[in-house]
Every structure is written in C-alpha cells, then in structure tokens.
Scaffold this motif. Structure first.
Motif, PDB file in Angstrom:
ATOM      1  N   GLN A   1     -10.107   7.146  -0.675  1.00  0.00           N
ATOM      2  CA  GLN A   1      -9.005   7.682  -1.242  1.00  0.00           C
ATOM      3  C   GLN A   1      -8.878   7.723  -2.955  1.00  0.00           C
TER       4      GLN A   1
ATOM      5  N   GLY B   1     -11.059  10.593  -3.860  1.00  0.00           N
ATOM      6  CA  GLY B   1     -10.628  11.758  -3.533  1.00  0.00           C
ATOM      7  C   GLY B   1     -11.029  12.274  -2.318  1.00  0.00           C
ATOM      8  N   LYS B   2     -11.838  11.284  -1.320  1.00  0.00           N
ATOM      9  CA  LYS B   2     -12.224  11.919  -0.034  1.00  0.00           C
ATOM     10  C   LYS B   2     -11.452  11.393   0.998  1.00  0.00           C
ATOM     11  N   PHE B   3     -10.222  12.326   1.072  1.00  0.00           N
ATOM     12  CA  PHE B   3      -9.265  11.803   1.913  1.00  0.00           C
ATOM     13  C   PHE B   3      -9.551  12.152   3.436  1.00  0.00           C
ATOM     14  N   ASP B   4     -10.418  13.261   3.482  1.00  0.00           N
ATOM     15  CA  ASP B   4     -10.766  13.623   4.834  1.00  0.00           C
ATOM     16  C   ASP B   4     -11.358  12.484   5.593  1.00  0.00           C
TER      17      ASP B   4
ATOM     18  N   SER C   1     -11.386   9.204   4.493  1.00  0.00           N
ATOM     19  CA  SER C   1     -10.626   8.292   4.891  1.00  0.00           C
ATOM     20  C   SER C   1      -9.720   8.490   6.316  1.00  0.00           C
ATOM     21  N   ASN C   2      -9.333   9.738   6.105  1.00  0.00           N
ATOM     22  CA  ASN C   2      -8.579  10.077   7.643  1.00  0.00           C
ATOM     23  C   ASN C   2      -9.429   9.535   8.800  1.00  0.00           C
TER      24      ASN C   2
ATOM     25  N   GLY D   1      -2.008  10.291   5.317  1.00  0.00           N
ATOM     26  CA  GLY D   1      -3.020  11.069   5.268  1.00  0.00           C
ATOM     27  C   GLY D   1      -2.945  12.230   6.013  1.00  0.00           C
TER      28      GLY D   1
ATOM     29  N   ASN E   1      -0.961  14.681   3.925  1.00  0.00           N
ATOM     30  CA  ASN E   1      -1.953  15.338   2.675  1.00  0.00           C
ATOM     31  C   ASN E   1      -2.767  16.295   3.296  1.00  0.00           C
TER      32      ASN E   1
END
Length: 354
Positions: free
Chosen positions: A215, A218-221, A223-224, A248, A251
């Motif tokens: 996160q 900026g790699k939210f996908d 982390s999800n 997540g 977002n």
C-alpha cells in the motif's frame, strides 16, 4: 512506518555459556561437559572463517573479571575494565572483542545507546569472536543503529550481516524489510516480505507487513490480492485486519465486496461498533445513493446513525427518506440527528417542519 522488532541484548544464558567456555579455556571448567553441550552453529552457511581464539591465561582472567562485573550489574565497572582490556597491548583480538561486546551491553543497561553502538562496532571490527558471537554482535549493532534512527547505517550493517552470515531467518529478513520501509523504499520492502510469505504462508505478521508496504508503494491491487486470499483462508481474525481488506475493496470501488466483509464481521462480532465503522458505512451509503440505490443507502445510513460521533448520518438518512416519500420516518431520523448534534441544525429543523 514499520518498526523492525529485535533485541540488542544477549540473553543471560548466552553470557553464562560464554563464561563456561572461558573457564574451560582456563582449565577451571568442565571441559567434557562443555564439549558435550556444544550447540549447533547458528550460522552454518556463513562465509566468514570463524577464528580460533588463543588467549593467554592472564588476559582471559581479565576478561572474566569484566564478565563477572556485568553479572553483578556493575555496569560502569564493566565499561572501565573493558576499555582497559581493549587498550592492553598484550590482549588479543578475542579478549578485546568480547570485552567490547560486554561494554556495549552495559551501555544499553545504562541507557547510552550511542555508546553501545560504538562498542558493538569495536567488537565487530576487532574481529576476534567466533561466528555465532560475531554475527550476533553485528546484528545487535544494526538494531541499535535503528533505535538511534540511523536507518541508512542500520541497513548497511544488516546487509553486511546477511551477506556474510547467509542467514535466512525471518527475524533477520523482516528486520531488513522494516528498515527499507522506514526509508520509504516500500517496493523493495514488499518484495522481501513477499519472498518471506512464500516460505511462511501462514505467518500473519509477515502478511500484514507485506500489505502495508504494498500500500505504501501504491500497489493497492496487489495488497488486495494478498488480503483476499488470507480472508478466504480464515487468517484475518480481528477488526483491523478485516478493515484493511474492506477499505482495500472500497478503494478499488468493489462496494458490494466491502459490504459483505463488514456484514460478516459485524455478524460474528469480529468488527465492533465504532465511530470509524460509522464513517465507513457512510462512505458506502454515499456511493449507494450515487448509484441510484436509495434503499441500500437508507440501510447503511441507518446502521451508521447510532454509532456515529454526531448526527450527520441521521440527517442524510432523513433527507433520503423524505425524498423517497417516507415523511414520518424522515422526521424521526431528523429528530435523532438533532439529538446527536449537527453543524447545521436548520437542515433537520426544516425536515421536521414539512
């Protein structure tokens, strides 16, 4: 951001083991027992060749005096005698390194971490300890540097430690990853944590650290994906962990998935009522209304209202109820909004007057 967790002090048993070894070297210990209780190497793959100490009886007695002072908690004496031993031209690398290591631990006990770092550095640079003690000392130096907020120095030290010791222990790799995160090198930290996860798929602490650093990068996908997999495997067992997952989803605009996690968590008591949960309900409600789903918005604002810090959720509920023609219910909600407190109470009063 992420605090590496490690202890800079050697355990009492470790110091006793060293004392036993030194007594054996003096011919005063139980040599057979010492050999029998010899433990496997902590760093069997180390590239450093472990030196074979050959201390003189006289110097070894001086070293034992330093250790005795440490065991008696006479920390200032430890430091004074360790400095004297370190300056003694007859002392070898082993005695000096061991004395400096004791002085470092004494400095920690005295609350002087800067001095501890100096002594740990001297112990390492003198290069007289066996591999186990040398690498423990080197790692301790990295820990103290971290505690002094010298993150770049700590990273350089732990990189040297890992390169020479070849350790693959989670506590060592995780410490490095935490340092990277503290230096805002989140993508590199995440790569370390993900590699650790491949070997320790059920370690939740590694998982949550990987999520945090992804996160941060900026790699939210990504982390999800990790959180979703963990959720399916039943690893997320407290409210904060579940919130990391559903936020997540929010977002990523996966609103129904976020609501499903909240509903399941509140149903089984994992997610407890809170002001923060009220705010999350309100975000979902706002989206539901924007997507022309007033019934869902009403449901969500109704859940947010009782646990919110003020009456804003009830006010929004009252407005939607009024728009959808449910005037009596709107007035009930408007009154609840007034009772909880509003920035603009006139909006609720207007609804009550209709």
């Amino acid at each position: 951001m992420l605090a590496p967790v490690a202890s800079a002090q050697e355990g009492t048993q470790s110091l006793r083991d060293q004392r036993t070894k030194r007594l054996a070297q003096l011919g005063k210990g139980d040599v057979k027992k010492d050999e029998k209780e010899k433990k496997p190497a902590l760093y069997p793959n180390a590239t450093r060749i472990s030196p074979t100490p050959a201390p003189s009886p006289k110097m070894l007695k001086l070293l034992l005096a330093v250790q005795d002072a440490y065991e008696k908690q006479e920390m200032q004496t430890v430091i004074t005698e360790a400095n004297a031993l370190g300056a003694n031209p007859d002392a070898g690398a082993y005695e000096k390194s061991a004395a400096y290591s004791l002085a470092a631990n004494a400095s920690i006990d005295l609350g002087d971490e800067a001095k501890a770092a100096e002594y740990f550095r001297k112990a390492v640079d003198t290069n007289g300890l066996d591999n186990d003690s040398h690498f423990n000392t080197l790692f301790n130096l990295a820990v103290i540097q971290y505690q002094l907020e010298k993150y770049q120095d700590a990273l350089a030290t732990v990189d040297t430690f890992l390169a020479q010791s070849k350790s693959e222990k989670s506590e060592h790799l995780g410490f490095r990853a935490g340092l990277l995160a503290n230096l805002d090198r989140n993508e590199e930290a995440a790569a370390v944590y993900k590699a650790m996860m491949a070997k320790n798929p059920d370690d939740k602490r590694i998982l949550m650290n990987a999520v945090a650093t992804l996160q941060g990068a900026g790699k939210f996908d990504e982390s999800n994906v990790l959180l979703e997999d963990a959720y399916k495997r039943g690893m997320l067992t407290d409210g904060k962990e579940l919130r990391a997952l559903y936020v997540g989803y929010m977002n990523a605009e996966r609103w129904s998935d976020a609501k499903a996690v909240i509903d399941a968590g509140t149903a089984n008591g994992t997610i407890e009522p809170s002001v923060l949960l009220a705010k999350d309900y309100m975000v979902l409600a706002q989206n539901a209304y924007a997507e022309d789903n007033p019934a869902l918005a009403i449901e969500l604002y109704a859940k947010a209202g009782p646990i919110a810090a003020d009456g804003e959720a009830y006010l929004n509920l009252a407005k939607i109820l009024e728009i959808t023609g449910k005037k009596a219910a709107s007035k009930v909600a408007a009154q609840k909004a007034l009772d909880k407190g509003l920035k603009k109470p006139q909006d609720a009063k207007r609804l009550l007057s209709l």
